[in-house]
Each structure stands twice: as structure tokens, then as C-alpha cells.
Design a protein around this motif. Sequence first.
Motif, mmCIF file in Angstrom:
data_model
loop_
_atom_site.group_PDB
_atom_site.id
_atom_site.type_symbol
_atom_site.label_atom_id
_atom_site.label_comp_id
_atom_site.label_asym_id
_atom_site.label_seq_id
_atom_site.Cartn_x
_atom_site.Cartn_y
_atom_site.Cartn_z
ATOM 1 N N ALA A 208 3.002 13.321 0.286
ATOM 2 C CA ALA A 208 3.871 12.254 0.802
ATOM 3 C C ALA A 208 3.078 11.260 1.641
ATOM 4 O O ALA A 208 3.291 10.043 1.552
ATOM 5 C CB ALA A 208 5.008 12.856 1.616
ATOM 6 N N ASP A 209 2.148 11.775 2.464
ATOM 7 C CA ASP A 209 1.293 10.888 3.256
ATOM 8 C C ASP A 209 0.474 9.984 2.349
ATOM 9 O O ASP A 209 0.373 8.775 2.568
ATOM 10 C CB ASP A 209 0.337 11.695 4.137
ATOM 11 N N LEU A 210 -0.139 10.576 1.339
ATOM 12 C CA LEU A 210 -0.975 9.808 0.419
ATOM 13 C C LEU A 210 -0.157 8.725 -0.286
ATOM 14 O O LEU A 210 -0.622 7.583 -0.446
ATOM 15 C CB LEU A 210 -1.620 10.744 -0.599
ATOM 16 N N ALA A 211 1.066 9.058 -0.643
ATOM 17 C CA ALA A 211 1.931 8.080 -1.312
ATOM 18 C C ALA A 211 2.243 6.904 -0.393
ATOM 19 O O ALA A 211 2.272 5.748 -0.843
ATOM 20 C CB ALA A 211 3.218 8.754 -1.775
ATOM 21 N N VAL A 212 2.474 7.179 0.887
ATOM 22 C CA VAL A 212 2.733 6.101 1.848
ATOM 23 C C VAL A 212 1.532 5.176 1.950
ATOM 24 O O VAL A 212 1.660 3.945 1.909
ATOM 25 C CB VAL A 212 3.088 6.677 3.236
ATOM 26 N N ILE A 213 0.347 5.755 2.077
ATOM 27 C CA ILE A 213 -0.868 4.958 2.244
ATOM 28 C C ILE A 213 -1.138 4.119 0.998
ATOM 29 O O ILE A 213 -1.475 2.925 1.090
ATOM 30 C CB ILE A 213 -2.056 5.880 2.575
ATOM 31 N N VAL A 214 -1.002 4.721 -0.165
ATOM 32 C CA VAL A 214 -1.200 3.976 -1.415
ATOM 33 C C VAL A 214 -0.214 2.818 -1.505
ATOM 34 O O VAL A 214 -0.584 1.690 -1.881
ATOM 35 C CB VAL A 214 -1.070 4.921 -2.624
ATOM 36 N N ASP A 215 1.035 3.064 -1.144
ATOM 37 C CA ASP A 215 2.043 2.007 -1.187
ATOM 38 C C ASP A 215 1.705 0.877 -0.225
ATOM 39 O O ASP A 215 1.892 -0.308 -0.555
ATOM 40 C CB ASP A 215 3.415 2.594 -0.858
ATOM 41 N N GLN A 216 1.191 1.203 0.964
ATOM 42 C CA GLN A 216 0.845 0.178 1.945
ATOM 43 C C GLN A 216 -0.262 -0.739 1.439
ATOM 44 O O GLN A 216 -0.290 -1.929 1.754
ATOM 45 C CB GLN A 216 0.417 0.838 3.264
ATOM 46 N N TYR A 217 -1.184 -0.194 0.648
ATOM 47 C CA TYR A 217 -2.325 -0.967 0.164
ATOM 48 C C TYR A 217 -2.089 -1.589 -1.212
ATOM 49 O O TYR A 217 -2.928 -2.361 -1.688
ATOM 50 C CB TYR A 217 -3.572 -0.081 0.116
ATOM 51 N N ALA A 218 -0.951 -1.274 -1.836
ATOM 52 C CA ALA A 218 -0.732 -1.702 -3.219
ATOM 53 C C ALA A 218 -0.641 -3.221 -3.357
ATOM 54 O O ALA A 218 -1.065 -3.778 -4.374
ATOM 55 C CB ALA A 218 0.529 -1.049 -3.763
ATOM 56 N N THR A 219 -0.111 -3.897 -2.348
ATOM 57 C CA THR A 219 0.090 -5.343 -2.449
ATOM 58 C C THR A 219 -1.097 -6.130 -1.921
ATOM 59 O O THR A 219 -1.653 -6.997 -2.602
ATOM 60 C CB THR A 219 1.357 -5.761 -1.688
ATOM 61 N N LYS A 220 -1.519 -5.819 -0.714
ATOM 62 C CA LYS A 220 -2.533 -6.649 -0.045
ATOM 63 C C LYS A 220 -3.953 -6.187 -0.331
ATOM 64 O O LYS A 220 -4.903 -6.967 -0.238
ATOM 65 C CB LYS A 220 -2.254 -6.668 1.457
ATOM 66 N N GLY A 221 -4.137 -4.931 -0.639
ATOM 67 C CA GLY A 221 -5.473 -4.440 -0.954
ATOM 68 C C GLY A 221 -6.378 -4.344 0.257
ATOM 69 O O GLY A 221 -5.928 -4.178 1.386
ATOM 70 N N PHE A 222 -7.674 -4.488 0.020
ATOM 71 C CA PHE A 222 -8.696 -4.187 1.020
ATOM 72 C C PHE A 222 -9.393 -5.413 1.602
ATOM 73 O O PHE A 222 -10.231 -5.274 2.503
ATOM 74 C CB PHE A 222 -9.759 -3.276 0.400
ATOM 75 N N ALA A 223 -9.078 -6.618 1.102
ATOM 76 C CA ALA A 223 -9.874 -7.799 1.462
ATOM 77 C C ALA A 223 -9.903 -8.046 2.960
ATOM 78 O O ALA A 223 -10.955 -8.334 3.535
ATOM 79 C CB ALA A 223 -9.345 -9.035 0.729
ATOM 80 N N GLY A 224 -8.753 -7.953 3.630
ATOM 81 C CA GLY A 224 -8.716 -8.225 5.061
ATOM 82 C C GLY A 224 -9.601 -7.279 5.849
ATOM 83 O O GLY A 224 -10.398 -7.706 6.692
#
Length: 315
Positions: A208-224
Motif C-alpha cells: 500500500a505504501d509503494l502504491a501511494v508513492i508510485v501514484d504521487q510520482y505518476a504525474t509530475k515525475g522526477f524533474a523537480g
Amino acid sequence: MTPQHRHLHVNGITMHVAEQGEGPLVLLLHGFPESWYSWRHQIPAIAEAGYHVVAPDQRGYCATDAPSAVDQYTIMHLVGDVVALIDALGEKNAVVVGHDWGAPIAWCTAQLRPDLVRGVVGLSLPPARRGPVPPLVAAREEHGDDFYVLHFQEPGFAESWLGKDLATTFRGVFTGTEATDHEAAPSIDRDVTPGSVSAAKPSWITDADLAVIVDQYATKGFAGGLNWYRNIDRNWELMAPWQDALITPPALYVVGDRDNVRTFCRIPTLERMRALAPALRDVIEVPDCGHWTQQERPNEVNDAIVSFLRQLPPA
């Protein structure tokens, strides 16, 4: 009770924060690649101890604005965000706690604005003096061209490399710093997706934790977050006026005994840390703990932070 969420206008950007509790302000600053969620175990514990706990998504991350220009992620912007966040919350000061990249932001906020910092806690990365040469020059000389920080300087590459498969990337990232070989600095094989060699999920993070983190990064990604790395040498230039300036607020340093940052960042001795941060109260080494300190050993980290908070003078 669970954290409440809102957005605040801070230093020219809109910042998402998770918060809980009432009392003196405690800010929790995450690292890379994380979010406010990395503090999920600390927020309720510190709030229950009698504090107003606020964990932002920092500039460029997840639900907070991500300016497109690389030069909008300097140390001055990041410390400025902390200063502005304290004001936006209607407070006059705060205890600032940071992990990974959040730790140097916490240390620098205490160094540049001690009037606003009641206390400072760094997890993983210690207080560090400004070096004699630009950091990327030193990193290349010490660790070679495959050192991950050097690859992160190339716009577009790391965004694509890390974003190929988010679940696999995060399993690999969270596992990679649990290695027992403290001599190995993290490097990048450009042809291998992060985590694809060993895709096992670490025991301290749930599905469940991993799913939350993946969802948080799904739109904005890593650029910032990667743009923080792309200002490392610029930060070295900007901090020149504060060469050898002391970190004067009361301080605490917490590090896992298996954190490979201990070696490749050359953690200084207690005496050297106290020469820079004379009010350093203690150095706590968390047993059987890798780099993701507050997620791997939440109870020990909670106890250390709350104990430190209770030793501080009243706000």
C-alpha cells in the motif's frame, strides 16, 4: 486522527503540506525521491507529543509547484521556501527536521536564519562545511564518472531512466542503500532500469505504501527533484559569503548504521561536527538501519526527535 492537507502560497509557488496537531511548530523536510509521505510514521507521533507538525512536498515534488527553470531550485530558493512556510503558517519560529536532501536544507536554514530556528535535526546527512572546490569536481575525482550525482546533471536522462517503471524504480531505490558494503558509492548503469536486477521490496515498506508513492510520482515525475542536484555547484558559489559560518541553534544528528551515505559523503567526526554546530546535542546511530532512516526505524526516530524537542526551551 490522520494528517490534514492544504495548499499554501509560499515564496512564489503553491506548496502542498500535510499537518497534524497543535503547539510549537515542527517542520519535516523530505529527501529524494520522496514526499511528505516519508514522514507518515512521525507526523502522528510528534503531534501526539504536543506539537504542530507540518510536512510539505518540497519545491518540485508531487503536489507542490515545479518551476520549469533549473535555476529556480538553488539553496536560496529552498531555504527561502522554509522561511516563507513558517510565515505562511503564522509562526515566528520552528524546529526544522530534514532527511537526505532535506537535511542540508534544514542545516542551511539554521545557519542562515538562526532567528527562525528553535532547533535543527538532520537525518543521514550531517552538518558539513563548504569545501575548497566545486562539489561536482570533487565527486568526479573521488567516485569517477559513473557516480549517480554526475549522471543526474544531464537534463532528460535521469527523468527517463527513473521513470521507465515507477514501481520497479522505487523498489530498487529503497533497497539499494541497504547494502552492507559501506565502501561503494552509488553508480548508474545507463542500460539498466533502477531495481531491475533486484526488484525485491524492502521489508519496511508495504504494498500500500509503494502504491501511494508510485501514484504521487505518476504525474509530475522526477524533474523537480533532479533540479536540486543540478544546482549543486551553483549552491557552492552562492554559499561563499557564509564560509565557515556556524550553525548555532540546538542540533541533533541521526544516522543509520548501514547507511552507505556514511562513507561516500565522508561523515565527519563528532568533534568536527561540533566545530561547525557547537550546540550539537548528540549523534544517534540507529542500529540495523539503512538510508531511509525515518521509514526503516520509525520508533527509534520518533523517540529521538521527541526527546530532542522536549529538551528545547519553550517556544
